[in-house]
Structures are given as structure tokens and as C-alpha cells.
Design an enzyme around this catalytic site. Structure first.
Site, PDB file in Angstrom:
ATOM      1  N   ASP A 189     -36.802  46.176  -2.950  1.00 33.30           N
ATOM      2  CA  ASP A 189     -37.634  46.235  -3.996  1.00 33.30           C
ATOM      3  C   ASP A 189     -36.813  47.127  -5.122  1.00 33.30           C
ATOM      4  O   ASP A 189     -36.614  46.776  -5.779  1.00 33.30           O
ATOM      5  CB  ASP A 189     -38.845  46.101  -4.629  1.00 33.30           C
ATOM      6  N   GLU A 226     -34.381  49.785  -4.551  1.00 32.18           N
ATOM      7  CA  GLU A 226     -32.755  49.665  -4.927  1.00 32.18           C
ATOM      8  C   GLU A 226     -32.622  48.643  -5.586  1.00 32.18           C
ATOM      9  O   GLU A 226     -31.890  48.155  -6.941  1.00 32.18           O
ATOM     10  CB  GLU A 226     -32.039  49.366  -4.069  1.00 32.18           C
ATOM     11  N   GLU A 254     -40.436  13.937   2.466  1.00 30.77           N
ATOM     12  CA  GLU A 254     -40.505  14.620   2.278  1.00 30.77           C
ATOM     13  C   GLU A 254     -42.600  14.970   1.091  1.00 30.77           C
ATOM     14  O   GLU A 254     -42.263  14.135   0.948  1.00 30.77           O
ATOM     15  CB  GLU A 254     -39.050  14.985   0.508  1.00 30.77           C
ATOM     16  N   LYS A 269     -44.292  15.838  -1.798  1.00 34.35           N
ATOM     17  CA  LYS A 269     -44.458  14.936  -2.875  1.00 34.35           C
ATOM     18  C   LYS A 269     -45.007  16.542  -3.575  1.00 34.35           C
ATOM     19  O   LYS A 269     -46.236  16.933  -3.922  1.00 34.35           O
ATOM     20  CB  LYS A 269     -45.423  13.726  -3.504  1.00 34.35           C
ATOM     21  N   ASP A 299     -46.888  18.637  -6.808  1.00 30.86           N
ATOM     22  CA  ASP A 299     -47.202  18.339  -7.813  1.00 30.86           C
ATOM     23  C   ASP A 299     -47.093  18.742  -9.115  1.00 30.86           C
ATOM     24  O   ASP A 299     -47.523  20.882  -8.899  1.00 30.86           O
ATOM     25  CB  ASP A 299     -48.595  18.565  -7.524  1.00 30.86           C
ATOM     26  N   TYR A 345     -34.694  18.304  -5.207  1.00 27.22           N
ATOM     27  CA  TYR A 345     -35.491  17.228  -4.373  1.00 27.22           C
ATOM     28  C   TYR A 345     -34.187  15.732  -4.637  1.00 27.22           C
ATOM     29  O   TYR A 345     -34.334  14.763  -4.139  1.00 27.22           O
ATOM     30  CB  TYR A 345     -36.710  15.847  -4.026  1.00 27.22           C
ATOM     31  N   LYS A 378     -49.675   8.309  -1.807  1.00 28.61           N
ATOM     32  CA  LYS A 378     -50.059   9.152  -1.961  1.00 28.61           C
ATOM     33  C   LYS A 378     -51.587  10.324  -1.368  1.00 28.61           C
ATOM     34  O   LYS A 378     -51.827   8.837  -1.438  1.00 28.61           O
ATOM     35  CB  LYS A 378     -50.544   9.477  -3.895  1.00 28.61           C
ATOM     36  N   CYS A 411     -78.905  29.506 -26.434  1.00 27.68           N
ATOM     37  CA  CYS A 411     -78.366  29.991 -25.777  1.00 27.68           C
ATOM     38  C   CYS A 411     -79.696  30.359 -24.292  1.00 27.68           C
ATOM     39  O   CYS A 411     -80.773  30.570 -24.689  1.00 27.68           O
ATOM     40  CB  CYS A 411     -78.114  30.990 -26.616  1.00 27.68           C
ATOM     41  N   CYS A 446     -80.596  34.324 -24.581  1.00 32.26           N
ATOM     42  CA  CYS A 446     -81.194  34.633 -25.495  1.00 32.26           C
ATOM     43  C   CYS A 446     -81.960  34.370 -26.255  1.00 32.26           C
ATOM     44  O   CYS A 446     -82.433  34.196 -27.662  1.00 32.26           O
ATOM     45  CB  CYS A 446     -80.054  35.538 -26.420  1.00 32.26           C
ATOM     46  N   CYS A 456     -72.571  30.551 -28.035  1.00 32.91           N
ATOM     47  CA  CYS A 456     -73.369  31.429 -28.163  1.00 32.91           C
ATOM     48  C   CYS A 456     -73.034  32.627 -29.524  1.00 32.91           C
ATOM     49  O   CYS A 456     -72.120  33.104 -28.963  1.00 32.91           O
ATOM     50  CB  CYS A 456     -73.864  31.926 -27.559  1.00 32.91           C
ATOM     51  N   CYS A 460     -76.277  39.182 -27.470  1.00 32.38           N
ATOM     52  CA  CYS A 460     -76.240  38.572 -26.432  1.00 32.38           C
ATOM     53  C   CYS A 460     -76.152  39.386 -24.525  1.00 32.38           C
ATOM     54  O   CYS A 460     -74.871  39.582 -25.046  1.00 32.38           O
ATOM     55  CB  CYS A 460     -75.964  37.322 -26.531  1.00 32.38           C
TER      56      CYS A 460
HETATM   57  S1  IVH Z   1     -37.765  11.954  -6.197  1.00 29.39           S
HETATM   58  C1  IVH Z   1     -36.000   8.073  -8.748  1.00 29.39           C
HETATM   59  N1  IVH Z   1     -38.727  13.839  -4.282  1.00 29.39           N
HETATM   60  O1  IVH Z   1     -42.906  12.298  -8.712  1.00 29.39           O
HETATM   61  C2  IVH Z   1     -37.975   9.413  -8.208  1.00 29.39           C
HETATM   62  N2  IVH Z   1     -39.630  13.346  -7.053  1.00 29.39           N
HETATM   63  O2  IVH Z   1     -43.116  10.124 -10.389  1.00 29.39           O
HETATM   64  C3  IVH Z   1     -36.641  10.681  -8.384  1.00 29.39           C
HETATM   65  N3  IVH Z   1     -41.762  14.329  -7.519  1.00 29.39           N
HETATM   66  O3  IVH Z   1     -41.514  12.863 -11.355  1.00 29.39           O
HETATM   67  C4  IVH Z   1     -38.066  11.303  -7.611  1.00 29.39           C
HETATM   68  N4  IVH Z   1     -41.931  15.846  -5.559  1.00 29.39           N
HETATM   69  O4  IVH Z   1     -41.330  15.186 -10.881  1.00 29.39           O
HETATM   70  C5  IVH Z   1     -39.068  12.574  -6.062  1.00 29.39           C
HETATM   71  N5  IVH Z   1     -39.816  15.189  -3.938  1.00 29.39           N
HETATM   72  C6  IVH Z   1     -40.112  14.784  -4.781  1.00 29.39           C
HETATM   73  C7  IVH Z   1     -40.673  15.009  -5.292  1.00 29.39           C
HETATM   74  C8  IVH Z   1     -41.005  13.690  -6.687  1.00 29.39           C
HETATM   75  C9  IVH Z   1     -42.645  15.398  -6.364  1.00 29.39           C
HETATM   76  C10 IVH Z   1     -41.870  14.398  -8.624  1.00 29.39           C
HETATM   77  C11 IVH Z   1     -41.023  14.486  -9.821  1.00 29.39           C
HETATM   78  C12 IVH Z   1     -41.262  12.777 -10.207  1.00 29.39           C
HETATM   79  C13 IVH Z   1     -42.498  11.540 -10.149  1.00 29.39           C
HETATM   80  C14 IVH Z   1     -42.204  10.791  -8.808  1.00 29.39           C
END
Ligand code: IVH
Length: 680
Positions: free
Chosen positions: A34, A36, A113, A115, A117, A224, A311, A405, A408, A423, A429
Site C-alpha cells: 500500500d 509503494e 446471479e 440481486k 441491494d 451485471y 426476492k 426527558c 432529567c 431534550c 442532562c
Molecule cells: S439486471 C432489465 N441483474 O435490480 C433489468 N439487476 O429491478 C436489468 N439489480 O435496477 C437489471 N442485481 O439495480 C440485474 N444481477 C442483477 C442485479 C440487478 C441488482 C437491481 C438493479 C435494477 C433492479 C431491477
């Protein structure tokens, strides 16, 4: 260095740094340390400053940020950013597969894949150079957040290998749990409400105006989807494999399969692994791999018909509300907490859930002893998502927010902006007083590690400290032997904690050492709302001393880069308060640094940081005047003698124990005249 030479060196350094970044962030196999790496980057930044004509918009120095975006321009997406249709049931995945089979007249290959968040982003590359990064927005138009996105280390600024000339990638920006916890800890230190979950923290971060702050947030990006003419393959999975070679990070958790069993197995595996992953996911995405097949299936106005998201449902449990307690924070905000009958949820036993504020209690319609649904979603602290009204005991009273509060008894006030009750008795307090002192001594502030929450509590309960300046007048005799009895609770027995000699000596020593802490951290330690470490540093560098900050008005504060209206208001109102001004004076008299070391004090180094203890009374000078003379001449005035003290200035009636100790430790004892001669 000559311009020609500088140009070559800048190009060479950029190439090296891009490569090391890729090794570190994408391949996880760094070739250099790190240190370097930092040295290379430092050299590049220096050369770019000296020869700005050679600075590249995609230079790796963009990783540290610095560009400011006041308003993010709106940009139309070339291809709309659709969303995914969601399901929570395996039957619907089966129905999806049957529809796909019917329309394609064959079983397709699926890619499964995670999803992620976080926040969706679309990034365009022209000739392998990052050209623009745009948020999803309403799907048709988004915000141009390019400068901020360039600070994310896992997003390449220049592509490598055989990349298409025209490319758009889409992916998710997210904050791993560790970075999220760090950001929230920092926010709490400056009296800012913590982010509820990593997704909120991410979307807040990428819309910050100052990209250098974004650069300090450990955001990550996983790609993705890939779009553009002349992609190397006509299928999703194979293009993802190529994208990795161009420098993108793609997910480690991907499978390709034409068997629905394997799709379900992936879903189950991921649901099981989810709690152990270092980032948040909210499901699994199943996509048809082949682009021509995707085209046959097409899209609706909202979402593609070739993909579906499964989901995970938030893990829930039902429990009984036992009581609501209220916690008072350092800034006085009162947070309601639900005490629940212990219930097991997502591998832990939940006894408490945050209720956030009065509005949430009202929205839930919470009544005494209600049965409630507790949920552990993306949020770190479990929350109550619903009330089982049908199970309510007849005649139960609704939960009303307290009006006084709990610590106090002061009537609470309401901050409409934050929907928070607080408060207003900041000076009287107890949790607010202790909270301010705890902040003052914390590691990133004065770093007095011989003190901590428990010890502050003992000192406070014994009437020894009411504010941070009181720490500096503490002597051994004030501390040694102090104690507090902690009552037993459940299996814990009652115990008494008392300060022994060694602990007391460490406390005094730690407080004394904090006199070395630079002014910027002292400023942070004062606990001015919205003045975090970065803002404190900016203010300290700009003004050089507390006196200049005290006399600064709102307008001169907002003129400074990084200082907005809210911070300026907070600084002005802090120093309007006479109690705060007196705190500053008392800290200054104790020898706490109130100026930057390179500022005004630079000329006055007669005493060259030597430390003095002043004892006794003096004719013609008060003790405070002598202490000020010590400081204005570059020395330090401290309260307790130790082996590290340079001089004792002794007046009439100087403490005999101090004199004896000075002799013992071989510390020279000066008369007032000796001292005045020294600085003349
Ligand atoms: S594909 C046309 N792949 O989920 C669809 N989306 O509701 C293109 N997201 O707005 C999305 N992981 O932000 C895709 N492996 C994944 C994802 C992914 C998270 C989110 C993305 C999108 C929302 C779709």
C-alpha cells in the site's frame, strides 16, 4: 523536471497505477505494498499539479476526488433502464420457465446471479475511456454522477485488452457492511442521524457534491449487464467473462445452467449464504443467457420478459411488546426502543427493536402489550413492521411518546425537520453531558485512551467533571479511590469499580498527553454539530486558530469549499453560546491547542514546545496570565508534574509536594523572573 520528461513520467505512472488498481481491486492480488502504491499516486498528483496541461480526465488521481458538482445534469439513457419483475414464490419461477419454453420452443440456458441491494448505474466507455456514469433515475433519464463514480476503485477508468470501442455497462453500486458501519459511526460522532441501511448510504454517497468525500466511502461496483455494438459474444454469461478481462468486477456468485433444479439449488444456496455475505442482497436474478433468445422474448414497458427476480422475503418473527424505553443521545435526540419478549430471528435472539421516532409509533398504531411482527431486512437493527391488531388485549392504551426527558425531566421539544423529539437541556442532562465528554476523549478526537465510557461515568457521578475542560484540572487526589457501584442484572452480580493508583496515574498521564493533539482534532473534539473530522480539518487549515473561527461570520464560512449553509449556521451558533466560549477559554488555559502548528504560532517558538507546570501565587501576574505567556511563546502549560515535564514555575505557597516531586524528578524549578528572562 522538463515538460517532455514530465509528460512521459505522468503517462508511465498512470499506466502503473491503473495496473496496480486492477491487481488490487479486481484480481485481489496486489504486487506492491500500500505504501509503494501511495508513493506512486503522490508522485503523479504532484506532477499533474505542476504540469496541468498533461492531466488526463481519467487519470488514476481522479480516485481521490476533488471535483465538485453543484447540480447533476440530467442525461437521457440511450437504452432505457428497465426494472425486473419480482416474485417471492418458486411456483412463479416454474411458470416463468414454462412461458419461456413455450415461446422459444426449447429449454434455454439460464444465468443465475445475485440481486445486489444497492443503486443501479450505467457507465459508458468511448474508446476504452470512461466517458459518463448516469444513475437510473426514472429509467428514461438519470443524473450524471461521473466525477463521483470515478472515485470507486472497482470501476476501471481505462479499459484493458480487446474491448469494444463503444460500450455501456450496467451494474450495482453498494456499500459492504464493514464500510457501512464505519460511515455510521462517523455520522453519529458528529450528531448526524445514521443511515438506516447500506442502500440509503450508497444513494446518499453518490449524490454528494464533493467527490473527495465520495472517495472516502468504500463503495464497490459489480457489473451485471453489457451493451454495445461489436460485443465479443452473443450471450450474457460469456460477455461477463470478457468484461472481467477489460477490468470490470463481476460477481463471484454466478451459475449457468439449463436445468431448473440447478436454478432452485442456487436460490437455496444463496438464501443460506445470505447472512454470511459481507454485503446486502435481496434475492437472485434469473436471466435467459442467449441474446437472440432474449430478443424473441422481448420486454414490456417496465421489465424484460427474459428475466425474473426471486426476492428473499425479509425474515420475520412475532413477539410481544413488553415496554417502550427511551434513549437520550449526545445531541439530546430521544429515540424510542421497543423491549420485546425474546424471539429468535435470522440466527440471533432479538429482545429489542428500534422504533426510530414518534411518527413511526403513531403510524404503526402501537398499543401496550401488542403482538408485533419483527423484521430483519436490509436494516441492521431489527424493526417492527406491523402490529397484530387482532391479538390486542381489550382496553389496551395506545403508546404515546413521552413529553419529558427520561433522564432529567425537562419538557421535550420537537425538531420538525428530522421528525425527532429532543431534550433541550444540553447543559444539565446527564447523558448529553457524558456523551459530549465521551466524544471529546474518543480516538479520532483527543484520543485519551486511558479514559472510556465507564470511567467518564464514575468521574461524572462523583461530581468531578461537567465538561471536557474539567478533565484538565483533575489531580491524582481527585481521582484515586473514586468508585461506583453497578447494580446486578439477571445473571450479572452487583460490582463496585474503583480507581486504583495506577489507573488514576494513567488517566492523568493520558489527559496530559492530549495537549499534543493538533488543533484540527481539538476542533472536532468540541462536538459542534455537523463538524466532523473532514470539516474540522478544513476549518482549521483555513482559519489557523479558534479565535479566527469564533470571529468568522456566516458568509465567510460558506465561502469555503466544502462548507454549506447548515454547517455555517451550526458553527456560528456554537460560538455564540457564552458557555461554549468559556469552555474554549478554559481548554486554552489548560494548554489544549487552539491554533494550527503552522499558523500564527510559528514565529513564536522561544519555548519550543517545552512543558511547564505553574504552581503558587505570583505578584503582578495571575496564574492564567503566566499560562498564556507560556503558550504564546510556543510552550505548553500542563497541570500535573511527571517525568516529561520540562520546568516547574514556582511562586509563593507553591505546593510542597510539587516542589519535592520536581526535585525528585530532576525538573528545574524557576522563579517568575527566571521565566520572564527566558522569554524576553
Ligand atoms: S439486471 C432489465 N441483474 O435490480 C433489468 N439487476 O429491478 C436489468 N439489480 O435496477 C437489471 N442485481 O439495480 C440485474 N444481477 C442483477 C442485479 C440487478 C441488482 C437491481 C438493479 C435494477 C433492479 C431491477
Amino acid at each position: 523536471m522538463k515538460a517532455e520528461e514530465a509528460k512521459k513520467r505522468i503517462a508511465d505512472l498512470s499506466r502503473q497505477i491503473h495496473r496496480h488498481n486492477h491487481n488490487y481491486y479486481i484480481l485481489s492480488s496486489p504486487e506492491i505494498s500500500d505504501y509503494e502504491f501511495d508513493m506512486l499516486l503522490e508522485e503523479l498528483i504532484k506532477l499533474e499539479n505542476e504540469f496541468p496541461q498533461f492531466a488526463d480526465p481519467n487519470s488514476p488521481s481522479k480516485r481521490v476526488g476533488g471535483d465538485i458538482t453543484k447540480d447533476f445534469p440530467t442525461v437521457e439513457h440511450r437504452i432505457p433502464m428497465l426494472s425486473l419483475s419480482n416474485t417471492y414464490s418458486e411456483e412463479e419461477i416454474q411458470a416463468f420457465d414454462q412461458r419461456v419454453f413455450k415461446e422459444l420452443e426449447m429449454h434455454p440456458e439460464y444465468v443465475c446471479e445475485l440481486k445486489y441491494d444497492g443503486v443501479a448505474i450505467s457507465i459508458s466507455y468511448e474508446g476504452g475511456q470512461l466517458a459518463r456514469a448516469v444513475t437510473r433515475g426514472d429509467g428514461t433519464k438519470g443524473d450524471d454522477v461521473t466525477a463521483n463514480i470515478k472515485t470507486i476503485r472497482s470501476i476501471p477508468l481505462q479499459l484493458q485488452g480487446h474491448f469494444p470501442a463503444d460500450l455501456e455497462v450496467r451494474g450495482e453500486i453498494f456499500l459492504p457492511h464493514e464500510g457501512f458501519a464505519r460511515i455510521n459511526a462517523e455520522r453519529e460522532e458528529i450528531g448526524e442521524a445514521p443511515f438506516a441501511n447500506p442502500r440509503n448510504a450508497t444513494s446518499g454517497s453518490i449524490k454528494l457534491q464533493d467527490s473527495s468525500i465520495v472517495a472516502r466511502r468504500p463503495l464497490e461496483c459489480i457489473i451485471y449487464s453489457i451493451h454495445g455494438a461489436n460485443l465479443p459474444n452473443t450471450s450474457h454469461y460469456e460477455n461477463l467473462v470478457e468484461a472481467r478481462k477489460w477490468g470490470f468486477r463481476t460477481s463471484d456468485f454466478v451459475i449457468k445452467s439449463d436445468k431448473l433444479d440447478e436454478v432452485f439449488a442456487f436460490i437455496h444456496d444463496m438464501a443460506e449464504s445470505r447472512p454470511a455475505l459481507p454485503f446486502d442482497i435481496d434475492g437472485v436474478v434469473i436471466k435467459v443467457n442467449d441474446y437472440p433468445q432474449q430478443d424473441i422474448l422481448g420486454s414490456t414497458a417496465k421489465s424484460p420478459r427474459w428475466a425474473i427476480a426471486y426476492k428473499f422475503s425479509a425474515e420475520q418473527a412475532v413477539s410481544k411488546l413488553l415496554s417502550v424505553s427511551y434513549q437520550v443521545g449526545r445531541t439530546g435526540t430521544v429515540t424510542p426502543v421497543a423491549n420485546l419478549e425474546p424471539v429468535s430471528l435470522a440466527g440471533t435472539t432479538v429482545k429489542r427493536a428500534s422504533l426510530h421516532n414518534a411518527d413511526i409509533i403513531e403510524k404503526l398504531g402501537l398499543h401496550e402489550h401488542d403482538y408485533v411482527v419483527v423484521e430483519k431486512g436490509g436494516d441492521i437493527i431489527p424493526k417492527i413492521s406491523a402490529v397484530k391488531v387482532e391479538a390486542r388485549t381489550a382496553g389496551a392504551d395506545p403508546i404515546g411518546f413521552i413529553s419529558k426527558c427520561p433522564e432529567c425531566g425537562t419538557p421535550l421539544k420537537r425538531d420538525e425537520d428530522k421528525a425527532a423529539n429532543y431534550c433541550p437541556n444540553a447543559r444539565g442532562c446527564p447523558p448529553q453531558i457524558k456523551g459530549r465528554i465521551e466524544h471529546f476523549i474518543s480516538r479520532r478526537a483527543m484520543d485519551i485512551d486511558s479514559l472510556g465510557e465507564g470511567k467518564i461515568d464514575i468521574l461524572f457521578e462523583n461530581g468531578k467533571i461537567r465538561d471536557p475542560a474539567d478533565l484538565y484540572i483533575l489531580e491524582m487526589s481527585d481521582i484515586q479511590g473514586l468508585s461506583k457501584v453497578y447494580p446486578g442484572e439477571g445473571e450479572k452480580k452487583e460490582r463496585t469499580v474503583s480507581f486504583k493508583e495506577k489507573t488514576s496515574r494513567n488517566i492523568i498521564e493520558g489527559i496530559r498527553e492530549s495537549l499534543e493533539v493538533p488543533f484540527e482534532r481539538v476542533l472536532f473534539a468540541l462536538g459542534i454539530r455537523y463538524v466532523g473530522e473532514t470539516v474540522a480539518k478544513t476549518l482549521a487549515e483555513h482559519f489557523g486558530s479558534i479565535d479566527h473561527i469564533i470571529s468568522a461570520d456566516h458568509d465567510s464560512l460558506v465561502e469555503i469549499h466544502e462548507i454549506g449553509e447548515r454547517i455555517a449556521d451550526s458553527v456560528v451558533s456554537f460560538f455564540k453560546d457564552p458557555e461554549n466560549l468559556s469552555l474554549v477559554d478554559r481548554l486554552r488555559s489548560a494548554g489544549v491547542k487552539m491554533e494550527t502548528d503552522t499558523g500564527d504560532t510559528q514565529q513564536k517558538t522561544t519555548l519550543a514546545s517545552r512543558s511547564f507546570v505553574v504552581s503558587g501565587t505570583f505578584s503582578g501576574y495571575s496564574r492564567d496570565e503566566i499560562k498564556n505567556l507560556i503558550k504564546s511563546n510556543g510552550g505548553k502549560s500542563i497541570s500535573a508534574l511527571s517525568g516529561k515535564t520540562d520546568y516547574l514555575i514556582a511562586g509563593e505557597n507553591a505546593g510542597p509536594s510539587k516542589l519535592a516531586k520536581a526535585v525528585d524528578l530532576g525538573i528545574p524549578v524557576l522563579s517568575l523572573q527566571d521565566f520572564l528572562d527566558m522569554i524576553s
